[in-house]
Motif scaffolding. Structure first.
Motif, PDB file in Angstrom:
ATOM      1  N   ASP A 157       0.710  -1.210   0.517  1.00  0.00           N
ATOM      2  CA  ASP A 157      -0.091  -0.089   0.330  1.00  0.00           C
ATOM      3  C   ASP A 157       0.924   1.419   0.117  1.00  0.00           C
ATOM      4  O   ASP A 157       1.586   1.410   0.822  1.00  0.00           O
ATOM      5  CB  ASP A 157      -0.759  -0.264   1.230  1.00  0.00           C
ATOM      6  N   PRO A 158       0.804   2.098  -1.067  1.00  0.00           N
ATOM      7  CA  PRO A 158       1.372   3.224  -0.979  1.00  0.00           C
ATOM      8  C   PRO A 158       1.312   4.839  -0.301  1.00  0.00           C
ATOM      9  O   PRO A 158       2.134   4.831   0.374  1.00  0.00           O
ATOM     10  CB  PRO A 158       1.752   3.827  -3.047  1.00  0.00           C
ATOM     11  N   VAL A 159      -0.368   3.978   0.174  1.00  0.00           N
ATOM     12  CA  VAL A 159      -0.763   5.161   1.326  1.00  0.00           C
ATOM     13  C   VAL A 159       0.280   4.870   2.405  1.00  0.00           C
ATOM     14  O   VAL A 159       0.688   5.890   2.883  1.00  0.00           O
ATOM     15  CB  VAL A 159      -2.210   5.026   1.572  1.00  0.00           C
ATOM     16  N   GLU A 160       0.195   3.912   3.150  1.00  0.00           N
ATOM     17  CA  GLU A 160       0.152   3.189   4.670  1.00  0.00           C
ATOM     18  C   GLU A 160       2.052   3.437   4.047  1.00  0.00           C
ATOM     19  O   GLU A 160       2.452   3.138   5.129  1.00  0.00           O
ATOM     20  CB  GLU A 160       0.238   2.062   5.096  1.00  0.00           C
ATOM     21  N   LEU A 161       2.577   3.270   2.942  1.00  0.00           N
ATOM     22  CA  LEU A 161       4.174   3.469   2.893  1.00  0.00           C
ATOM     23  C   LEU A 161       4.061   5.017   3.217  1.00  0.00           C
ATOM     24  O   LEU A 161       5.339   5.738   4.370  1.00  0.00           O
ATOM     25  CB  LEU A 161       4.602   3.250   1.878  1.00  0.00           C
ATOM     26  N   PHE A 162       4.057   5.640   2.912  1.00  0.00           N
ATOM     27  CA  PHE A 162       3.760   7.254   2.810  1.00  0.00           C
ATOM     28  C   PHE A 162       3.753   8.217   4.322  1.00  0.00           C
ATOM     29  O   PHE A 162       4.577   8.576   4.985  1.00  0.00           O
ATOM     30  CB  PHE A 162       2.585   8.034   1.883  1.00  0.00           C
ATOM     31  N   PHE A 163       2.578   7.189   5.431  1.00  0.00           N
ATOM     32  CA  PHE A 163       2.455   7.751   6.405  1.00  0.00           C
ATOM     33  C   PHE A 163       3.325   6.716   7.448  1.00  0.00           C
ATOM     34  O   PHE A 163       3.872   7.119   8.154  1.00  0.00           O
ATOM     35  CB  PHE A 163       1.210   6.722   7.094  1.00  0.00           C
ATOM     36  N   LEU A 164       4.379   5.942   6.966  1.00  0.00           N
ATOM     37  CA  LEU A 164       4.950   5.070   7.524  1.00  0.00           C
ATOM     38  C   LEU A 164       6.922   6.073   7.877  1.00  0.00           C
ATOM     39  O   LEU A 164       7.098   6.279   8.574  1.00  0.00           O
ATOM     40  CB  LEU A 164       5.995   4.058   6.898  1.00  0.00           C
ATOM     41  N   GLN A 165       6.827   6.688   6.497  1.00  0.00           N
ATOM     42  CA  GLN A 165       7.757   7.691   6.694  1.00  0.00           C
ATOM     43  C   GLN A 165       7.071   8.823   7.030  1.00  0.00           C
ATOM     44  O   GLN A 165       8.397   9.424   8.000  1.00  0.00           O
ATOM     45  CB  GLN A 165       7.936   8.282   4.996  1.00  0.00           C
ATOM     46  N   ILE A 166       6.183   9.204   7.881  1.00  0.00           N
ATOM     47  CA  ILE A 166       5.925  10.238   8.295  1.00  0.00           C
ATOM     48  C   ILE A 166       6.279  10.235   9.868  1.00  0.00           C
ATOM     49  O   ILE A 166       6.410  10.755  10.407  1.00  0.00           O
ATOM     50  CB  ILE A 166       4.807  11.148   8.114  1.00  0.00           C
ATOM     51  N   GLN A 167       6.031   8.811  10.270  1.00  0.00           N
ATOM     52  CA  GLN A 167       6.053   8.206  11.747  1.00  0.00           C
ATOM     53  C   GLN A 167       7.921   7.973  12.137  1.00  0.00           C
ATOM     54  O   GLN A 167       7.795   8.527  13.059  1.00  0.00           O
ATOM     55  CB  GLN A 167       5.554   6.945  12.190  1.00  0.00           C
ATOM     56  N   ARG A 216      -6.232   9.404   4.734  1.00  0.00           N
ATOM     57  CA  ARG A 216      -6.022   8.138   3.476  1.00  0.00           C
ATOM     58  C   ARG A 216      -7.256   7.888   2.658  1.00  0.00           C
ATOM     59  O   ARG A 216      -6.713   7.661   2.117  1.00  0.00           O
ATOM     60  CB  ARG A 216      -5.890   6.727   4.556  1.00  0.00           C
ATOM     61  N   SER A 217      -8.341   7.789   2.792  1.00  0.00           N
ATOM     62  CA  SER A 217      -9.473   7.700   2.686  1.00  0.00           C
ATOM     63  C   SER A 217      -9.942   8.706   1.263  1.00  0.00           C
ATOM     64  O   SER A 217     -10.019   8.590   0.467  1.00  0.00           O
ATOM     65  CB  SER A 217     -10.918   7.927   3.692  1.00  0.00           C
ATOM     66  N   PRO A 223      -7.534   8.205  -6.386  1.00  0.00           N
ATOM     67  CA  PRO A 223      -6.425   7.647  -7.274  1.00  0.00           C
ATOM     68  C   PRO A 223      -5.194   8.606  -7.948  1.00  0.00           C
ATOM     69  O   PRO A 223      -3.827   9.390  -7.011  1.00  0.00           O
ATOM     70  CB  PRO A 223      -6.376   6.863  -7.562  1.00  0.00           C
ATOM     71  N   ASP A 224      -5.182   9.326  -8.736  1.00  0.00           N
ATOM     72  CA  ASP A 224      -4.346  10.488  -9.721  1.00  0.00           C
ATOM     73  C   ASP A 224      -3.875  11.918  -8.788  1.00  0.00           C
ATOM     74  O   ASP A 224      -3.085  12.236  -8.717  1.00  0.00           O
ATOM     75  CB  ASP A 224      -5.100  11.040 -10.814  1.00  0.00           C
ATOM     76  N   ASP A 225      -5.394  12.600  -8.264  1.00  0.00           N
ATOM     77  CA  ASP A 225      -5.009  13.964  -7.394  1.00  0.00           C
ATOM     78  C   ASP A 225      -4.669  13.129  -6.207  1.00  0.00           C
ATOM     79  O   ASP A 225      -3.696  14.025  -5.350  1.00  0.00           O
ATOM     80  CB  ASP A 225      -6.681  14.034  -6.908  1.00  0.00           C
ATOM     81  N   GLY A 226      -5.137  11.956  -5.559  1.00  0.00           N
ATOM     82  CA  GLY A 226      -3.917  11.758  -4.661  1.00  0.00           C
ATOM     83  C   GLY A 226      -2.330  11.438  -4.386  1.00  0.00           C
ATOM     84  O   GLY A 226      -1.759  11.743  -3.526  1.00  0.00           O
ATOM     85  N   THR A 227      -2.222  10.440  -5.472  1.00  0.00           N
ATOM     86  CA  THR A 227      -0.920  10.536  -6.015  1.00  0.00           C
ATOM     87  C   THR A 227       0.021  12.212  -5.711  1.00  0.00           C
ATOM     88  O   THR A 227       1.322  12.292  -5.139  1.00  0.00           O
ATOM     89  CB  THR A 227      -0.154  10.051  -7.339  1.00  0.00           C
ATOM     90  N   GLU A 228      -0.767  13.528  -6.547  1.00  0.00           N
ATOM     91  CA  GLU A 228      -0.128  14.570  -6.853  1.00  0.00           C
ATOM     92  C   GLU A 228      -0.469  15.203  -5.828  1.00  0.00           C
ATOM     93  O   GLU A 228       0.281  16.254  -5.403  1.00  0.00           O
ATOM     94  CB  GLU A 228      -1.182  15.467  -7.592  1.00  0.00           C
ATOM     95  N   LEU A 229      -1.031  14.321  -4.799  1.00  0.00           N
ATOM     96  CA  LEU A 229      -1.307  15.718  -2.795  1.00  0.00           C
ATOM     97  C   LEU A 229       0.338  15.148  -2.848  1.00  0.00           C
ATOM     98  O   LEU A 229       0.642  15.724  -1.856  1.00  0.00           O
ATOM     99  CB  LEU A 229      -2.472  15.248  -2.463  1.00  0.00           C
ATOM    100  N   LEU A 230       0.226  13.868  -2.323  1.00  0.00           N
ATOM    101  CA  LEU A 230       1.557  13.236  -1.497  1.00  0.00           C
ATOM    102  C   LEU A 230       2.994  13.615  -2.281  1.00  0.00           C
ATOM    103  O   LEU A 230       3.567  14.186  -1.358  1.00  0.00           O
ATOM    104  CB  LEU A 230       1.305  11.570  -1.504  1.00  0.00           C
ATOM    105  N   TYR A 231       3.126  14.122  -3.337  1.00  0.00           N
ATOM    106  CA  TYR A 231       3.751  14.804  -4.189  1.00  0.00           C
ATOM    107  C   TYR A 231       4.150  15.852  -3.518  1.00  0.00           C
ATOM    108  O   TYR A 231       4.828  16.688  -3.043  1.00  0.00           O
ATOM    109  CB  TYR A 231       4.032  14.934  -5.997  1.00  0.00           C
ATOM    110  N   HIS A 232       3.151  16.655  -2.832  1.00  0.00           N
ATOM    111  CA  HIS A 232       3.380  18.014  -2.281  1.00  0.00           C
ATOM    112  C   HIS A 232       4.407  18.157  -1.184  1.00  0.00           C
ATOM    113  O   HIS A 232       4.635  18.694  -0.475  1.00  0.00           O
ATOM    114  CB  HIS A 232       1.435  19.197  -1.531  1.00  0.00           C
TER     115      HIS A 232
END
Length: 348
Positions: A157-167, A216-217, A223-232
């Motif tokens: 899950d790339p979203v959980e990986l993003f939050f793993l990096q935050i933690q 997360r939700s 998906p597309d806008d979400g990926t761009e958001l994580l790049y923020h």
């Protein structure tokens, strides 16, 4: 050594005062009596002392080393803190803010597959030498890390990986039921930028609606806008395997020692010394009055009155940590002479 003897030795250190050492735009310092700490007498000082002992042996300064030696033989934790420390309120132009963090658990594998295809990376050598290095977008949209044996594991899950990096640390459950632990291994040198604040800026959510769960939700639902958001957030965190840490212990904090649920906090070391006891008066829906220890840091933890409370491991800890965003105040307990050294001579 009895309380009366210690009190006599310390009788010369009973002054109080305030100092605006850095001017009106910088931090101010105020030494408080312990009686001014709301809830101080009701706390479990012994639990806080145990956590203090986890990291005080690693402190280098002579005053901290001396206090650590005394702490190992004390028979009254509250006396120890009251006799050898003074509470210092470090004022900050920014309002106090308490948030929470936790150790996430992700599903993963030591080998890539169609399910497990998002790598958890070690830090490449060039990222250590170049500051800042490539941004999150540049790392994830190129093959700069591929084929270099930098993968510790792959997760699903790339979203959980993003939050793993935050933690900054976490556990990865493997298909055979075992798990590995990863800890902070460095970053690309870009500043942390909050994707939650970006959603508020765009008008997607109001501030009170933003939490880790809503982010997360939203990302998964877009998906597309979400990926761009994580790049923020251009910051990208690398990891190292720390499976030698026993399963019953917390993850490693910035002092390379395990942190303790609801007794360890991440702070800004520009203001709060790592290893120092800190008294938290967290307000909000569920007030907290507790002596903790500054044993960790975080890229988003900036300011004298900013702290991140460690809640533990797993989904429930993540739920509690993710909904925390409360005001209050934090008071640092410093060795007596160190505390009074913050005050100008006119007050002394």
């Amino acid at each position: 050594m009895t309380r009366s003897v210690l009190a006599a030795l310390l009788a010369g250190f009973t002054m109080t005062g305030t100092s605006d050492a850095a001017g009106t735009d910088g931090p101010s310092f105020e030494i408080l009596p312990f009686e001014a700490l709301d809830g101080w007498s009701e706390d479990d000082h012994g639990a806080a002392l145990s956590v203090f002992l986890e990291t005080c042996r690693d402190l280098d300064e002579p005053d901290w080393r001396s206090l650590c030696a005394v702490a190992q033989d004390t028979d009254d934790a509250r006396d120890f803190f009251e006799l050898f420390f003074r509470p210092v309120l470090i004022g900050d132009p920014e309002d106090a803010l308490f948030t929470g963090y936790f150790e996430p658990e992700l599903n993963g594998s030591l080998y890539p597959s169609p399910r497990y295809r998002y790598p958890v990376h070690r830090m490449p050598p060039e990222a250590q030498d170049t500051r800042p290095w490539l941004s999150r977008r540049e790392i994830l949209t190129t093959n700069v890390l591929e084929g270099r044996d930098l993968e510790i594991a792959w997760v699903d899950d790339p979203v959980e990986l993003f939050f793993l990096q935050i933690q900054g640390s976490g556990r990865i459950r493997l298909p055979d039921g075992t798990s590995i632990r990863v800890g902070y291994g460095g970053a690309n040198g870009h500043p942390y930028r909050s994707v939650g604040q970006e959603l508020v800026r765009r008008g997607t959510f109001d501030l009170h609606e933003v939490s880790a769960g809503t982010i997360r939700s939203w990302v998964r639902g877009n998906p597309d806008d979400g990926t761009e958001l994580l790049y923020h957030n251009p910051s990208y965190v690398f990891f190292r395997e720390v499976s030698q840490v026993p399963a019953h212990k917390g993850p490693l904090g910035a002092m390379n020692r395990s942190v303790t649920p609801l007794r360890s906090v991440a702070v800004d070391p520009e203001y709060v010394p790592l290893g120092a006891p800190v008294w938290l008066e967290k307000d909000g829906a569920e007030p907290m009055r507790r002596l903790m220890v500054a044993q960790d840091t975080g890229s988003a933890i900036k300011g004298a009155q900013r702290a991140d409370i460690f809640f533990g491991t797993g989904d429930e800890a993540g739920r509690l940590a993710g909904q925390l965003k409360d005001p209050g105040r934090m008071v640092v307990l410093l060795p007596i002479q160190r505390a009074y050294a913050l005050l100008p001579e006119s007050i002394l």
